[in-house]
Enzyme design. Sequence first.
Site, PDB file in Angstrom:
ATOM      1  N   LYS A   1       0.867  -1.188   0.000  1.00 59.60           N
ATOM      2  CA  LYS A   1       0.000   0.000   0.000  1.00 59.60           C
ATOM      3  C   LYS A   1       0.893   1.224   0.000  1.00 59.60           C
ATOM      4  CE  LYS A   1      -4.453   0.778   0.077  1.00 59.60           C
ATOM      5  NZ  LYS A   1      -5.524  -0.136  -0.356  1.00 59.60           N
TER       6      LYS A   1
ATOM      7  N   ASP B   1      -6.816   4.064  -5.002  1.00 61.22           N
ATOM      8  CA  ASP B   1      -7.479   3.868  -3.708  1.00 61.22           C
ATOM      9  C   ASP B   1      -8.197   5.194  -3.442  1.00 61.22           C
ATOM     10  OD1 ASP B   1      -7.516   1.776  -1.379  1.00 61.22           O
ATOM     11  OD2 ASP B   1      -7.243   3.677  -0.352  1.00 61.22           O
TER      12      ASP B   1
HETATM   13  N1  GLU Z   1      -7.046   0.011  -3.457  1.00 64.63           N
HETATM   14  C1  GLU Z   1      -7.732  -1.182  -3.852  1.00 64.63           C
HETATM   15  C2  GLU Z   1      -7.780  -2.143  -2.689  1.00 64.63           C
HETATM   16  O1  GLU Z   1      -7.887  -1.718  -1.546  1.00 64.63           O
HETATM   17  C3  GLU Z   1      -7.202  -1.774  -5.154  1.00 64.63           C
HETATM   18  C4  GLU Z   1      -5.767  -2.131  -5.149  1.00 64.63           C
HETATM   19  C5  GLU Z   1      -5.202  -2.591  -6.487  1.00 64.63           C
HETATM   20  O2  GLU Z   1      -5.936  -2.655  -7.463  1.00 64.63           O
HETATM   21  O3  GLU Z   1      -3.994  -2.884  -6.520  1.00 64.63           O
HETATM   22  O4  GLU Z   1      -7.781  -3.337  -2.828  1.00 64.63           O
END
Ligand code: GLU
Length: 439
Positions: free
Chosen positions: A118, A158
Amino acid sequence: MTNLETKHPGEKEYLQAVHEVLESIESIYNENPQYESAKIIERLVEPDRVLTFRVSWLDDDEQVHVNLGYRIQFNNAIGPYKGGIRLHPSVNLSILKFLGFEQTFKNALTTLPLGGAKGGSDFNPKGKSDTEIMRFCQAFMLELWRIIGPNTDVPAGDIGTGGREIGYMYGMYKKLKSENTGVLTGKGLNWGGSLIRPEATGFGATYFTNEMLVSNNDSFKGKIVTVSGFGNVAWGVALKVTELGGKVVTISGPDGYIYDEKGLDADKIDYLLALRASNNDIVSPYADEFPEAIFVPGKKPWEVKCDIAMPSATQNELNGEDAAQLIANGVKYVAEVSNMGCTPEAIEVLHDAKIPFGPGKAVNAGGVGVSGLEMSQNAMKLNWTVDEVDAKLHHMMSSIHMACIKFGTEDDGYVNYVKGANIAGFIKVADAMLDQGIV
Ligand code: GLU
Protein backbone atom coordinates in the site's frame (compact mmCIF):
# COMPACT_ATOMS: atom_id res chain seq x y z
CA MET A 1 0.34 -8.64 20.18
CA THR A 2 2.02 -7.36 23.34
CA ASN A 3 5.34 -7.43 21.57
CA LEU A 4 3.93 -5.57 18.60
CA GLU A 5 2.23 -2.95 20.77
CA THR A 6 5.56 -2.22 22.45
CA LYS A 7 7.38 -1.96 19.13
CA HIS A 8 4.76 0.16 17.39
CA PRO A 9 3.01 2.23 20.06
CA GLY A 10 0.13 4.36 18.84
CA GLU A 11 -0.25 2.65 15.46
CA LYS A 12 -3.85 1.86 16.32
CA GLU A 13 -5.29 0.92 12.92
CA TYR A 14 -2.35 -1.36 12.19
CA LEU A 15 -2.59 -3.05 15.60
CA GLN A 16 -6.38 -3.40 15.13
CA ALA A 17 -5.96 -5.15 11.77
CA VAL A 18 -3.27 -7.52 13.07
CA HIS A 19 -5.29 -8.33 16.19
CA GLU A 20 -8.33 -9.33 14.13
CA VAL A 21 -6.31 -11.71 11.97
CA LEU A 22 -4.32 -13.27 14.81
CA GLU A 23 -7.48 -13.91 16.77
CA SER A 24 -9.12 -15.79 13.92
CA ILE A 25 -6.16 -17.93 12.90
CA GLU A 26 -5.25 -19.09 16.41
CA SER A 27 -6.61 -22.62 16.02
CA ILE A 28 -4.94 -23.24 12.64
CA TYR A 29 -1.69 -21.86 13.99
CA ASN A 30 -1.76 -24.13 17.00
CA GLU A 31 -2.59 -27.18 14.90
CA ASN A 32 0.39 -26.55 12.61
CA PRO A 33 3.65 -26.38 14.62
CA GLN A 34 5.64 -25.77 11.41
CA TYR A 35 4.28 -22.20 11.38
CA GLU A 36 5.53 -21.56 14.89
CA SER A 37 8.97 -23.00 14.28
CA ALA A 38 9.43 -20.83 11.18
CA LYS A 39 8.16 -17.80 13.16
CA ILE A 40 5.59 -17.17 10.44
CA ILE A 41 3.50 -14.76 12.52
CA GLU A 42 6.47 -12.65 13.60
CA ARG A 43 7.58 -12.43 9.96
CA LEU A 44 4.13 -11.84 8.50
CA VAL A 45 3.08 -8.95 10.72
CA GLU A 46 6.08 -6.76 9.85
CA PRO A 47 6.22 -5.20 6.37
CA ASP A 48 9.17 -6.32 4.23
CA ARG A 49 10.12 -2.64 3.91
CA VAL A 50 8.73 0.87 4.25
CA LEU A 51 9.76 3.80 2.08
CA THR A 52 8.89 7.33 3.18
CA PHE A 53 9.74 10.35 1.14
CA ARG A 54 9.14 14.07 0.77
CA VAL A 55 6.90 15.32 -2.03
CA SER A 56 7.34 19.01 -2.90
CA TRP A 57 5.05 20.64 -5.43
CA LEU A 58 3.89 24.07 -6.57
CA ASP A 59 0.25 25.17 -6.46
CA ASP A 60 -1.37 27.44 -9.07
CA ASP A 61 -0.28 30.54 -7.12
CA GLU A 62 3.30 29.26 -7.18
CA GLN A 63 3.24 28.51 -3.47
CA VAL A 64 5.39 25.56 -2.38
CA HIS A 65 3.74 22.62 -0.59
CA VAL A 66 5.41 19.70 1.11
CA ASN A 67 3.64 16.39 1.68
CA LEU A 68 4.76 13.02 2.97
CA GLY A 69 4.81 10.09 0.58
CA TYR A 70 4.91 6.40 1.52
CA ARG A 71 5.12 2.94 0.01
CA ILE A 72 4.75 -0.09 2.28
CA GLN A 73 5.95 -3.27 0.57
CA PHE A 74 4.30 -5.69 2.93
CA ASN A 75 4.71 -9.23 1.67
CA ASN A 76 5.67 -10.77 -1.69
CA ALA A 77 5.50 -14.47 -0.85
CA ILE A 78 2.92 -15.24 -3.54
CA GLY A 79 3.60 -12.56 -6.15
CA PRO A 80 4.83 -9.01 -6.78
CA TYR A 81 3.81 -6.37 -4.23
CA LYS A 82 0.39 -5.06 -5.19
CA GLY A 83 -1.90 -2.44 -3.72
CA GLY A 84 -3.29 1.03 -4.12
CA ILE A 85 -2.15 4.56 -3.40
CA ARG A 86 -4.31 6.53 -0.98
CA LEU A 87 -4.32 10.32 -1.21
CA HIS A 88 -6.09 11.73 1.83
CA PRO A 89 -5.13 14.09 4.69
CA SER A 90 -5.66 11.27 7.22
CA VAL A 91 -2.90 9.13 5.68
CA ASN A 92 -0.15 8.11 8.09
CA LEU A 93 2.12 5.14 8.69
CA SER A 94 -0.40 3.25 10.83
CA ILE A 95 -3.17 3.52 8.25
CA LEU A 96 -0.95 2.42 5.39
CA LYS A 97 0.50 -0.47 7.40
CA PHE A 98 -3.00 -1.70 8.25
CA LEU A 99 -3.98 -1.42 4.59
CA GLY A 100 -0.82 -3.22 3.41
CA PHE A 101 -1.37 -6.00 5.94
CA GLU A 102 -5.01 -6.44 4.90
CA GLN A 103 -4.01 -6.31 1.25
CA THR A 104 -1.66 -9.27 1.71
CA PHE A 105 -4.55 -11.53 2.77
CA LYS A 106 -7.04 -10.02 0.35
CA ASN A 107 -4.71 -10.53 -2.59
CA ALA A 108 -4.10 -14.13 -1.53
CA LEU A 109 -7.86 -14.69 -1.62
CA THR A 110 -8.20 -13.47 -5.23
CA THR A 111 -6.68 -16.77 -6.49
CA LEU A 112 -4.06 -14.72 -8.38
CA PRO A 113 -0.30 -14.49 -7.68
CA LEU A 114 -0.29 -11.08 -5.99
CA GLY A 115 1.69 -9.95 -2.93
CA GLY A 116 0.51 -7.15 -0.64
CA ALA A 117 1.46 -3.45 -0.53
CA LYS A 118 0.00 0.00 0.00
CA GLY A 119 1.13 3.53 -0.50
CA GLY A 120 -0.07 7.07 -0.40
CA SER A 121 0.30 10.57 0.89
CA ASP A 122 -1.33 13.04 3.25
CA PHE A 123 -2.00 15.22 0.18
CA ASN A 124 -5.63 16.39 0.06
CA PRO A 125 -6.99 16.33 -3.51
CA LYS A 126 -10.19 18.11 -2.50
CA GLY A 127 -10.58 21.47 -4.20
CA LYS A 128 -7.30 21.17 -6.12
CA SER A 129 -7.14 22.14 -9.77
CA ASP A 130 -6.33 19.61 -12.43
CA THR A 131 -2.83 21.04 -12.89
CA GLU A 132 -2.19 20.93 -9.14
CA ILE A 133 -3.20 17.26 -9.12
CA MET A 134 -0.86 16.66 -12.05
CA ARG A 135 2.08 18.40 -10.40
CA PHE A 136 1.55 16.49 -7.18
CA CYS A 137 1.28 13.11 -8.96
CA GLN A 138 4.42 13.81 -10.98
CA ALA A 139 6.36 14.82 -7.85
CA PHE A 140 5.12 11.70 -6.05
CA MET A 141 6.29 9.46 -8.90
CA LEU A 142 9.69 11.18 -9.00
CA GLU A 143 10.44 9.27 -5.79
CA LEU A 144 8.24 6.19 -6.11
CA TRP A 145 9.60 5.01 -9.47
CA ARG A 146 12.83 3.79 -7.87
CA ILE A 147 11.18 0.89 -6.09
CA ILE A 148 8.30 -0.17 -8.36
CA GLY A 149 8.17 -2.21 -11.56
CA PRO A 150 5.80 -4.55 -13.41
CA ASN A 151 7.34 -7.63 -11.76
CA THR A 152 8.31 -5.97 -8.48
CA ASP A 153 5.58 -3.72 -7.16
CA VAL A 154 2.46 -2.58 -9.01
CA PRO A 155 0.55 0.33 -7.42
CA ALA A 156 -3.04 1.27 -8.26
CA GLY A 157 -5.89 3.51 -7.14
CA ASP A 158 -7.48 3.87 -3.71
CA ILE A 159 -9.24 6.74 -1.92
CA GLY A 160 -8.28 9.96 -3.76
CA THR A 161 -6.52 8.12 -6.60
CA GLY A 162 -8.62 7.31 -9.66
CA GLY A 163 -8.02 7.09 -13.40
CA ARG A 164 -6.82 10.68 -13.73
CA GLU A 165 -4.16 10.35 -11.01
CA ILE A 166 -2.99 6.98 -12.34
CA GLY A 167 -2.61 8.66 -15.75
CA TYR A 168 -0.37 11.43 -14.39
CA MET A 169 1.71 8.97 -12.38
CA TYR A 170 2.05 6.60 -15.33
CA GLY A 171 3.11 9.44 -17.64
CA MET A 172 5.92 10.39 -15.26
CA TYR A 173 7.02 6.79 -14.70
CA LYS A 174 7.32 6.25 -18.44
CA LYS A 175 9.31 9.43 -18.83
CA LEU A 176 11.77 8.33 -16.14
CA LYS A 177 12.03 4.69 -17.04
CA SER A 178 11.50 4.67 -20.82
CA GLU A 179 9.38 1.56 -20.68
CA ASN A 180 5.75 0.91 -21.48
CA THR A 181 4.72 -1.85 -19.11
CA GLY A 182 1.94 -2.64 -16.67
CA VAL A 183 3.66 -0.88 -13.77
CA LEU A 184 0.38 0.61 -12.52
CA THR A 185 -3.17 -0.72 -12.77
CA GLY A 186 -6.35 1.25 -13.25
CA LYS A 187 -4.89 2.67 -16.47
CA GLY A 188 -7.01 4.24 -19.20
CA LEU A 189 -8.59 1.84 -21.68
CA ASN A 190 -6.58 2.99 -24.66
CA TRP A 191 -3.21 2.81 -22.89
CA GLY A 192 -3.22 -0.62 -21.25
CA GLY A 193 -6.17 -0.51 -18.88
CA SER A 194 -8.67 -3.32 -18.46
CA LEU A 195 -12.37 -3.18 -19.16
CA ILE A 196 -14.44 -3.36 -15.94
CA ARG A 197 -11.52 -2.15 -13.74
CA PRO A 198 -13.32 1.09 -12.71
CA GLU A 199 -16.43 -0.85 -11.71
CA ALA A 200 -14.63 -3.92 -10.38
CA THR A 201 -14.56 -3.22 -6.65
CA GLY A 202 -18.26 -2.31 -6.52
CA PHE A 203 -19.37 -5.05 -8.92
CA GLY A 204 -17.25 -7.67 -7.17
CA ALA A 205 -18.60 -6.60 -3.77
CA THR A 206 -22.15 -6.97 -5.06
CA TYR A 207 -21.37 -10.42 -6.53
CA PHE A 208 -19.94 -11.49 -3.19
CA THR A 209 -22.95 -10.15 -1.29
CA ASN A 210 -25.19 -11.93 -3.77
CA GLU A 211 -23.40 -15.19 -2.91
CA MET A 212 -24.12 -14.50 0.77
CA LEU A 213 -27.79 -14.02 -0.10
CA VAL A 214 -27.99 -17.07 -2.35
CA SER A 215 -26.45 -19.29 0.32
CA ASN A 216 -29.37 -18.20 2.52
CA ASN A 217 -31.90 -18.90 -0.28
CA ASP A 218 -32.35 -15.17 -0.67
CA SER A 219 -31.77 -12.51 -3.37
CA PHE A 220 -31.33 -8.77 -3.90
CA LYS A 221 -34.86 -8.48 -5.34
CA GLY A 222 -36.85 -5.86 -3.43
CA LYS A 223 -34.14 -5.37 -0.80
CA ILE A 224 -33.47 -1.93 0.68
CA VAL A 225 -29.73 -1.30 0.70
CA THR A 226 -27.85 1.45 2.52
CA VAL A 227 -24.46 2.44 1.13
CA SER A 228 -21.98 4.97 2.50
CA GLY A 229 -19.47 7.03 0.51
CA PHE A 230 -19.48 7.80 -3.17
CA GLY A 231 -15.90 7.35 -4.25
CA ASN A 232 -14.22 4.78 -6.49
CA VAL A 233 -16.28 1.99 -5.00
CA ALA A 234 -19.81 3.01 -3.97
CA TRP A 235 -21.02 3.87 -7.46
CA GLY A 236 -20.27 0.37 -8.78
CA VAL A 237 -22.15 -1.06 -5.81
CA ALA A 238 -25.14 1.21 -6.50
CA LEU A 239 -25.17 0.30 -10.19
CA LYS A 240 -24.95 -3.48 -9.73
CA VAL A 241 -27.31 -3.67 -6.75
CA THR A 242 -29.91 -1.72 -8.77
CA GLU A 243 -29.38 -4.08 -11.73
CA LEU A 244 -29.99 -7.09 -9.47
CA GLY A 245 -33.30 -5.66 -8.20
CA GLY A 246 -32.20 -4.02 -4.94
CA LYS A 247 -32.86 -0.38 -4.03
CA VAL A 248 -29.92 1.75 -2.84
CA VAL A 249 -31.42 4.51 -0.71
CA THR A 250 -28.33 6.24 0.72
CA ILE A 251 -24.93 7.58 -0.22
CA SER A 252 -22.73 9.76 1.96
CA GLY A 253 -19.87 12.22 2.14
CA PRO A 254 -17.78 13.58 5.01
CA ASP A 255 -20.49 16.03 6.04
CA GLY A 256 -23.62 13.90 5.99
CA TYR A 257 -25.72 11.49 3.99
CA ILE A 258 -28.42 11.52 1.34
CA TYR A 259 -31.61 9.57 1.83
CA ASP A 260 -33.38 8.94 -1.47
CA GLU A 261 -36.54 6.95 -0.85
CA LYS A 262 -36.99 6.19 -4.56
CA GLY A 263 -33.49 4.77 -4.79
CA LEU A 264 -30.53 5.59 -7.02
CA ASP A 265 -30.75 4.71 -10.71
CA ALA A 266 -28.35 4.80 -13.65
CA ASP A 267 -29.17 8.46 -14.46
CA LYS A 268 -28.64 9.62 -10.90
CA ILE A 269 -25.38 7.70 -10.76
CA ASP A 270 -24.23 9.40 -13.99
CA TYR A 271 -25.11 12.76 -12.47
CA LEU A 272 -23.02 11.97 -9.38
CA LEU A 273 -20.06 10.76 -11.41
CA ALA A 274 -20.04 13.97 -13.42
CA LEU A 275 -20.06 16.00 -10.19
CA ARG A 276 -17.33 13.88 -8.68
CA ALA A 277 -15.00 14.65 -11.58
CA SER A 278 -15.01 18.28 -10.41
CA ASN A 279 -13.24 17.38 -7.10
CA ASN A 280 -16.04 18.95 -5.08
CA ASP A 281 -18.57 17.66 -2.60
CA ILE A 282 -21.32 15.75 -4.30
CA VAL A 283 -23.61 14.78 -1.51
CA SER A 284 -25.56 17.93 -0.66
CA PRO A 285 -25.95 19.10 -4.33
CA TYR A 286 -27.70 15.77 -5.02
CA ALA A 287 -30.56 16.80 -2.73
CA ASP A 288 -30.91 20.08 -4.64
CA GLU A 289 -31.01 18.28 -7.97
CA PHE A 290 -33.44 15.50 -7.00
CA PRO A 291 -36.29 16.84 -4.83
CA GLU A 292 -37.28 13.38 -3.58
CA ALA A 293 -33.91 13.13 -1.78
CA ILE A 294 -33.08 14.65 1.57
CA PHE A 295 -29.66 15.61 2.90
CA VAL A 296 -29.07 14.69 6.53
CA PRO A 297 -26.08 16.75 7.73
CA GLY A 298 -23.51 15.42 10.18
CA LYS A 299 -24.94 11.89 10.33
CA LYS A 300 -24.09 8.45 8.98
CA PRO A 301 -26.59 6.38 6.97
CA TRP A 302 -26.73 3.51 9.50
CA GLU A 303 -29.82 4.98 11.18
CA VAL A 304 -31.86 4.27 8.03
CA LYS A 305 -33.97 1.09 8.05
CA CYS A 306 -32.55 -1.42 5.56
CA ASP A 307 -32.19 -5.11 4.71
CA ILE A 308 -28.55 -4.91 3.67
CA ALA A 309 -25.89 -2.41 4.79
CA MET A 310 -22.82 -1.93 2.60
CA PRO A 311 -20.31 0.50 4.16
CA SER A 312 -18.21 1.69 1.20
CA ALA A 313 -16.35 4.77 2.45
CA THR A 314 -13.40 4.27 4.82
CA GLN A 315 -12.01 2.43 7.88
CA ASN A 316 -13.96 2.28 11.14
CA GLU A 317 -17.01 4.03 9.66
CA LEU A 318 -19.52 1.67 11.32
CA ASN A 319 -19.18 1.21 15.08
CA GLY A 320 -20.84 -0.97 17.74
CA GLU A 321 -23.71 1.46 18.25
CA ASP A 322 -24.34 1.69 14.52
CA ALA A 323 -24.41 -2.12 14.33
CA ALA A 324 -26.90 -2.29 17.21
CA GLN A 325 -29.08 0.30 15.49
CA LEU A 326 -28.98 -1.63 12.21
CA ILE A 327 -30.03 -4.80 14.01
CA ALA A 328 -32.84 -2.98 15.83
CA ASN A 329 -34.03 -1.80 12.40
CA GLY A 330 -34.06 -5.36 11.05
CA VAL A 331 -30.85 -5.56 8.98
CA LYS A 332 -30.34 -9.05 7.51
CA TYR A 333 -26.84 -8.82 6.02
CA VAL A 334 -23.84 -6.52 6.33
CA ALA A 335 -21.17 -6.51 3.61
CA GLU A 336 -18.13 -4.38 4.38
CA VAL A 337 -16.99 -2.90 1.08
CA SER A 338 -14.50 -0.43 2.57
CA ASN A 339 -11.23 -1.71 4.01
CA MET A 340 -11.84 -2.44 7.73
CA GLY A 341 -15.04 -0.36 7.56
CA CYS A 342 -16.42 -1.88 10.77
CA THR A 343 -14.89 -1.53 14.22
CA PRO A 344 -14.15 -4.71 16.23
CA GLU A 345 -17.14 -3.82 18.46
CA ALA A 346 -19.46 -3.64 15.42
CA ILE A 347 -18.26 -7.05 14.19
CA GLU A 348 -18.81 -8.55 17.64
CA VAL A 349 -22.36 -7.17 17.79
CA LEU A 350 -23.15 -8.58 14.32
CA HIS A 351 -21.59 -11.97 15.09
CA ASP A 352 -23.46 -12.23 18.40
CA ALA A 353 -26.74 -11.53 16.57
CA LYS A 354 -25.77 -14.14 13.91
CA ILE A 355 -26.11 -11.58 11.12
CA PRO A 356 -24.06 -12.73 8.11
CA PHE A 357 -21.14 -10.27 7.92
CA GLY A 358 -18.71 -10.19 4.98
CA PRO A 359 -15.34 -8.54 5.81
CA GLY A 360 -13.71 -6.06 3.42
CA LYS A 361 -10.78 -8.25 2.50
CA ALA A 362 -13.21 -10.76 0.97
CA VAL A 363 -15.99 -8.43 -0.17
CA ASN A 364 -13.85 -5.82 -1.93
CA ALA A 365 -11.21 -8.17 -3.39
CA GLY A 366 -12.70 -7.80 -6.88
CA GLY A 367 -10.95 -4.46 -7.36
CA VAL A 368 -7.44 -5.77 -6.92
CA GLY A 369 -8.57 -9.00 -8.61
CA VAL A 370 -9.31 -7.15 -11.84
CA SER A 371 -6.04 -5.26 -11.37
CA GLY A 372 -4.43 -8.70 -11.46
CA LEU A 373 -6.30 -9.38 -14.70
CA GLU A 374 -5.04 -6.06 -16.06
CA MET A 375 -1.48 -7.22 -15.30
CA SER A 376 -2.12 -10.50 -17.14
CA GLN A 377 -3.46 -8.65 -20.19
CA ASN A 378 -0.49 -6.26 -20.15
CA ALA A 379 1.95 -9.17 -19.94
CA MET A 380 0.24 -10.90 -22.89
CA LYS A 381 -0.17 -7.60 -24.75
CA LEU A 382 -3.81 -8.51 -25.35
CA ASN A 383 -7.17 -7.18 -24.20
CA TRP A 384 -10.02 -9.27 -22.92
CA THR A 385 -13.65 -8.37 -23.63
CA VAL A 386 -16.13 -7.10 -21.02
CA ASP A 387 -17.70 -10.55 -20.84
CA GLU A 388 -14.35 -12.28 -20.36
CA VAL A 389 -13.27 -9.96 -17.54
CA ASP A 390 -16.70 -10.02 -15.89
CA ALA A 391 -16.82 -13.83 -16.00
CA LYS A 392 -13.38 -14.04 -14.37
CA LEU A 393 -14.45 -11.51 -11.71
CA HIS A 394 -17.58 -13.55 -11.02
CA HIS A 395 -15.53 -16.71 -10.69
CA MET A 396 -13.07 -15.00 -8.34
CA MET A 397 -15.79 -13.69 -6.04
CA SER A 398 -17.57 -17.01 -5.82
CA SER A 399 -14.36 -18.87 -5.07
CA ILE A 400 -13.59 -16.37 -2.28
CA HIS A 401 -17.09 -16.98 -0.95
CA MET A 402 -16.51 -20.74 -1.07
CA ALA A 403 -13.23 -20.35 0.83
CA CYS A 404 -15.06 -18.37 3.55
CA ILE A 405 -17.69 -21.11 3.84
CA LYS A 406 -14.98 -23.79 3.97
CA PHE A 407 -12.96 -22.21 6.76
CA GLY A 408 -15.61 -20.14 8.53
CA THR A 409 -18.64 -22.38 9.04
CA GLU A 410 -19.29 -22.88 12.75
CA ASP A 411 -20.91 -25.86 14.49
CA ASP A 412 -24.37 -24.29 14.37
CA GLY A 413 -24.07 -23.59 10.62
CA TYR A 414 -23.48 -19.82 11.00
CA VAL A 415 -20.76 -18.66 8.63
CA ASN A 416 -18.12 -16.52 10.33
CA TYR A 417 -16.81 -14.88 7.15
CA VAL A 418 -14.11 -13.00 9.08
CA LYS A 419 -12.60 -16.24 10.31
CA GLY A 420 -13.07 -17.93 6.93
CA ALA A 421 -11.36 -15.16 4.95
CA ASN A 422 -8.52 -14.76 7.44
CA ILE A 423 -7.75 -18.47 7.60
CA ALA A 424 -7.93 -18.99 3.82
CA GLY A 425 -5.66 -15.99 3.16
CA PHE A 426 -3.26 -16.89 5.96
CA ILE A 427 -2.76 -20.52 4.88
CA LYS A 428 -1.89 -19.49 1.34
CA VAL A 429 0.66 -16.85 2.37
CA ALA A 430 2.09 -18.85 5.28
CA ASP A 431 2.59 -21.99 3.17
CA ALA A 432 4.32 -19.98 0.45
CA MET A 433 6.62 -18.49 3.09
CA LEU A 434 7.40 -21.96 4.45
CA ASP A 435 8.22 -23.24 0.96
CA GLN A 436 10.61 -20.35 0.34
CA GLY A 437 12.71 -20.64 3.50
CA ILE A 438 13.74 -18.02 6.00
CA VAL A 439 14.16 -14.85 3.93
N1 GLU B 1 -7.05 0.01 -3.46
C1 GLU B 1 -7.73 -1.18 -3.85
C2 GLU B 1 -7.78 -2.14 -2.69
O1 GLU B 1 -7.89 -1.72 -1.55
C3 GLU B 1 -7.20 -1.77 -5.15
C4 GLU B 1 -5.77 -2.13 -5.15
C5 GLU B 1 -5.20 -2.59 -6.49
O2 GLU B 1 -5.94 -2.66 -7.46
O3 GLU B 1 -3.99 -2.88 -6.52
O4 GLU B 1 -7.78 -3.34 -2.83
